[in-house]
Design a protein around this motif. Structure first.
Motif, mmCIF file in Angstrom:
data_model
loop_
_atom_site.group_PDB
_atom_site.id
_atom_site.type_symbol
_atom_site.label_atom_id
_atom_site.label_comp_id
_atom_site.label_asym_id
_atom_site.label_seq_id
_atom_site.Cartn_x
_atom_site.Cartn_y
_atom_site.Cartn_z
ATOM 1 N N GLN A 1 0.845 -1.185 0.000
ATOM 2 C CA GLN A 1 0.000 0.000 0.000
ATOM 3 C C GLN A 1 0.883 1.237 0.000
ATOM 4 O OE1 GLN A 1 -2.427 0.383 3.588
ATOM 5 N NE2 GLN A 1 -1.106 -1.033 4.681
ATOM 6 N N GLN A 2 0.273 2.344 -0.415
ATOM 7 C CA GLN A 2 0.958 3.624 -0.375
ATOM 8 C C GLN A 2 0.097 4.571 0.440
ATOM 9 O OE1 GLN A 2 1.435 5.791 -4.110
ATOM 10 N NE2 GLN A 2 3.342 6.704 -3.395
ATOM 11 N N PHE A 3 0.719 5.230 1.362
ATOM 12 C CA PHE A 3 0.008 6.059 2.328
ATOM 13 C C PHE A 3 -0.085 7.508 1.849
ATOM 14 C CE2 PHE A 3 -0.411 2.964 5.691
ATOM 15 C CZ PHE A 3 0.539 2.023 5.345
ATOM 16 N N PRO A 4 -0.942 8.309 2.505
ATOM 17 C CA PRO A 4 -1.094 9.719 2.082
ATOM 18 C C PRO A 4 0.212 10.498 2.056
ATOM 19 C CG PRO A 4 -2.902 9.118 3.520
ATOM 20 C CD PRO A 4 -1.946 7.947 3.508
ATOM 21 N N ASP A 5 1.181 10.139 2.914
ATOM 22 C CA ASP A 5 2.460 10.862 2.862
ATOM 23 C C ASP A 5 3.382 10.282 1.789
ATOM 24 O OD1 ASP A 5 4.297 9.325 5.649
ATOM 25 O OD2 ASP A 5 3.248 8.483 3.929
#
Lengths: 115, 113
Positions: free
Chosen positions: A67-71
């Motif tokens: 996954q890739q996070f908002p940051d």
């Protein structure tokens, strides 16, 4: 120094366990890619994220997820580990969605050893 | 589907000699081609890339590569090898709408004094 950071550098674990690999892309890069480098398979593309969304999938096992996070940092989760999962895992980042001409900048890698 | 073949898993040259690392690709559309270098215990560093501009591409550390469509090749050369060039070199291809890089198996370059 490419500007891409990966932690940890080394990871030793046992079969059946679960681990998380972490990647921070270069400042300003929105795309993150994960690759696996092993002696028998070479360098293989696993998965790509762009700005939090999955964009492309390669030879990624169902036991693996990312996954890739908002940051914009990304994590690769490997579960039910097997001996054959031992490899170097690289993260790369690029500007934009990942158009073919955009070069990818690679991190130093995480070496995973499954005993 | 795109693919890359690197001829020679191991190339050994003398210091000062010509370096030639071979790469052939397969692509159904005009490709983008890359050469990366990997030093021991490090990540991959981009040497050069071809993106359909000039067919002769100059990269870092004195390396260059020539795109030859008729031969589907993108061989990497350097006129004079240095000891510091010892590393593994990977050729990679990317297609315009396909974001992933497909790598060759790599060529380990050894430079002898």
């Amino acid at each position: 120094d490419s500007g891409v950071t990966q932690t940890p550098k080394h990871l030793i674990t046992a079969t059946g366990q679960r681990v998380t690999l972490r990647c921070s892309p270069r400042s300003g890069d929105l795309s993150v890619y994960w690759y696996q480098q092993s002696l028998d398979q070479g360098l293989q593309f696993l998965i790509q994220y762009y700005n939090g969304e999955e964009r492309a999938k390669g030879n990624i096992l169902e036991r693996f997820s990312a996954q890739q996070f908002p940051d914009l940092h990304s994590e690769l989760n490997l579960s039910s580990l097997e001996l054959g999962d031992s490899a170097l895992y690289f993260c790369a980042s690029s500007v934009g969605m990942g158009q073919g001409y955009n070069e990818q900048f690679f991190g130093p890698g995480t070496r995973l050893t499954v005993l | 589907a795109q693919s890359v073949t690197q001829l020679g898993s191991h190339v050994s040259v003398s210091e000062g000699a010509l370096v030639l690392l071979r790469c052939n690709y397969s692509s159904s559309v005009p490709p983008y081609l890359f050469w990366y270098v990997q030093y021991p215990n490090q990540g991959l560093q981009l040497l050069l890339k071809y993106t359909s501009a000039a067919t002769l591409v100059k990269g870092i550390n004195g390396f260059e590569a020539e795109f030859k469509k008729s031969e589907t090749s993108f061989h990497l050369t350097k006129p004079s090898a240095h000891m510091s060039d010892a590393a593994e070199y990977f050729c990679a291809v990317s297609e315009g709408s396909n974001y992933k890089l497909t790598f060759g198996k790599g060529t380990l370059l050894t430079v002898n004094p």
